[in-house]
Design a protein around this motif. Structure first.
Motif, PDB file in Angstrom:
ATOM      1  N   ASP A  20       0.861  -1.181   0.000  1.00 55.65           N
ATOM      2  CA  ASP A  20       0.000   0.000   0.000  1.00 55.65           C
ATOM      3  C   ASP A  20       0.893   1.226   0.000  1.00 55.65           C
ATOM      4  O   ASP A  20       1.944   1.229   0.656  1.00 55.65           O
ATOM      5  CB  ASP A  20      -0.902   0.005   1.243  1.00 55.65           C
ATOM      6  N   THR A  32       1.300   0.307   5.217  1.00 50.52           N
ATOM      7  CA  THR A  32       2.230   0.162   4.098  1.00 50.52           C
ATOM      8  C   THR A  32       2.173  -1.218   3.460  1.00 50.52           C
ATOM      9  O   THR A  32       2.687  -1.414   2.359  1.00 50.52           O
ATOM     10  CB  THR A  32       3.671   0.434   4.552  1.00 50.52           C
ATOM     11  N   ALA A 157      -5.962  -0.700   2.916  1.00 50.50           N
ATOM     12  CA  ALA A 157      -5.080  -1.406   1.985  1.00 50.50           C
ATOM     13  C   ALA A 157      -5.855  -2.577   1.407  1.00 50.50           C
ATOM     14  O   ALA A 157      -6.231  -3.484   2.147  1.00 50.50           O
ATOM     15  CB  ALA A 157      -3.818  -1.906   2.696  1.00 50.50           C
ATOM     16  N   PRO A 158      -6.167  -2.521   0.091  1.00 47.85           N
ATOM     17  CA  PRO A 158      -5.805  -1.449  -0.837  1.00 47.85           C
ATOM     18  C   PRO A 158      -6.641  -0.193  -0.600  1.00 47.85           C
ATOM     19  O   PRO A 158      -7.576  -0.205   0.199  1.00 47.85           O
ATOM     20  CB  PRO A 158      -6.117  -2.062  -2.210  1.00 47.85           C
ATOM     21  N   ASP A 159      -6.292   0.888  -1.297  1.00 49.21           N
ATOM     22  CA  ASP A 159      -7.028   2.134  -1.134  1.00 49.21           C
ATOM     23  C   ASP A 159      -8.475   1.992  -1.591  1.00 49.21           C
ATOM     24  O   ASP A 159      -9.358   2.678  -1.080  1.00 49.21           O
ATOM     25  CB  ASP A 159      -6.347   3.262  -1.914  1.00 49.21           C
TER      26      ASP A 159
END
Length: 278
Positions: A20, A32, A157-159
Motif C-alpha cells: 500500500d 504500508t 489497503a488497498p485504497d
C-alpha cells in the motif's frame, strides 16, 4: 516494544504480500502492507505493517482485517461484501484488545472468538492468527481481504476494494454475476453559515465500490439546490460530503436528501437529514 498473545503457528506453506502506498494517510496511521500466510495445519496469519513506530496501547490505534469469504462483494456486509472482521480496538478503559465480528445485514456484530485464535504486535506491525475453519473457510478456498486503520484519517489497503488471496496458488477468483444489490446510505445532520460553504455529510456503502450520488437541498418543500456527483470509486470505510455555497439570504432550518446508484443502476433508498444555516 513487542507483544505476542499466541504461540506462533507452523511454517507457512502459502503466502502473499500486498503493498500500500506510503504517505497516503495524512497524520493518521499509515498502512504500508498486508501479508497473508497459511501454514500446513490450516492456520492463517494476517500481518498489517504501518509506517513509523507505535505504542499500540498508548496511541489507542485501531486497525482491522476484513475477509470476503465467498469472494462475492454483493453478499455479506456493505464493506466490500466482507463477512468476517478481526479488529484491534480500544475498550471502554482505553486498553487495546482484539475482537471478532461477523456480518449481520449491512454491518457487523461482535461474537465470541474461537479457541486458538490470537494476535500480536510490534512497533510497526499488527498480526492476527486464526484457523481457516474458524473463519468459515474450507482448506482450499480463496477469499478477498482488506485492511483498515480506523480514525480521523482512515487508511485502507488497498485504497479501493480488496486484495484476493488464494490458499491454492494461481487459482483464479470466481467470476461475478450481475450486481442486483442497491447501495446502503445514511445522511448526517449538517450545519453552515449563510454566505459561506456548508459541508453536507453522508455515508454511502456499496459492495463493488462504485457510486453516483444526487443531493437535493430543500426549504420545506421548495427545492433550493441539486448537487450531482458522477459515477466514481467509493470507499465504504470513509465518510463522504458535498459542498454547498449558501446564498447570503438563506438561513434557518433546511433539510437535504441523498440518493445513490451503483454502476449497475441499482438505487439506494432516499436518506434525509436536517441542515441548519446560521
Amino acid at each position: 516494544m513487542a507483544a505476542l498473545f499466541l504461540v506462533g503457528l507452523a511454517g507457512a506453506s502459502g503466502s502473499a504480500s500486498f503493498n500500500d502506498p506510503v504517505g497516503d494517510a495524512g497524520s493518521g496511521l499509515d498502512i504500508t502492507g498486508l501479508d497473508v500466510s497459511k501454514d500446513d495445519r490450516g492456520g492463517l496469519t494476517f500481518r498489517v505493517t504501518v509506517a513509523g513506530n507505535h505504542d499500540w496501547d498508548l496511541d489507542q490505534a485501531e486497525a482491522l482485517v476484513a475477509l470476503d469469504t465467498d469472494q462475492n462483494p454483493d453478499t455479506g456486509s456493505a464493506f466490500y461484501g466482507t463477512e468476517v472482521e478481526i479488529a484491534f480496538e480500544a475498550d471502554q478503559f482505553g486498553r487495546t484488545e482484539a475482537v471478532l465480528l461477523r456480518s449481520k445485514g449491512w454491518d457487523f456484530r461482535r461474537v465470541s472468538p474461537p479457541d486458538g485464535w490470537g494476535w500480536g504486535f510490534g512497533n510497526n506491525f499488527l498480526e492476527f492468527f486464526a484457523s481457516d475453519s474458524d473463519l468459515g473457510l474450507s482448506p482450499n478456498a480463496g477469499f478477498n481481504v482488506v485492511a483498515a486503520a480506523v480514525g480521523p484519517h482512515t487508511d485502507t489497503a488497498p485504497d479501493l476494494r480488496t486484495f484476493n488471496y488464494q490458499q491454492v496458488p494461481e487459482t483464479p477468483p470466481p467470476n461475478l454475476g450481475a450486481d442486483t444489490r442497491a447501495p446502503h446510505l445514511l445522511a448526517y445532520p449538517s450545519s453552515g453559515l449563510h454566505g459561506k460553504v456548508a459541508r453536507l455529510g453522508y455515508w454511502v456503502l456499496d459492495g463493488r465500490g462504485t457510486i453516483a450520488t444526487t443531493v437535493r437541498i430543500y426549504r420545506r418543500t421548495r427545492l433550493l439546490k441539486t448537487i450531482r456527483r458522477p459515477l466514481a470509486d467509493s470507499n465504504p470505510f470513509l465518510l463522504s460530503h458535498v459542498n454547498w455555497r449558501v446564498p447570503r439570504n438563506v438561513h434557518g432550518r433546511l433539510r437535504f436528501s441523498v440518493r445513490s446508484a451503483d454502476a449497475a443502476g441499482n438505487q439506494s433508498k432516499q436518506a434525509w437529514a436536517p441542515l441548519v444555516i446560521h
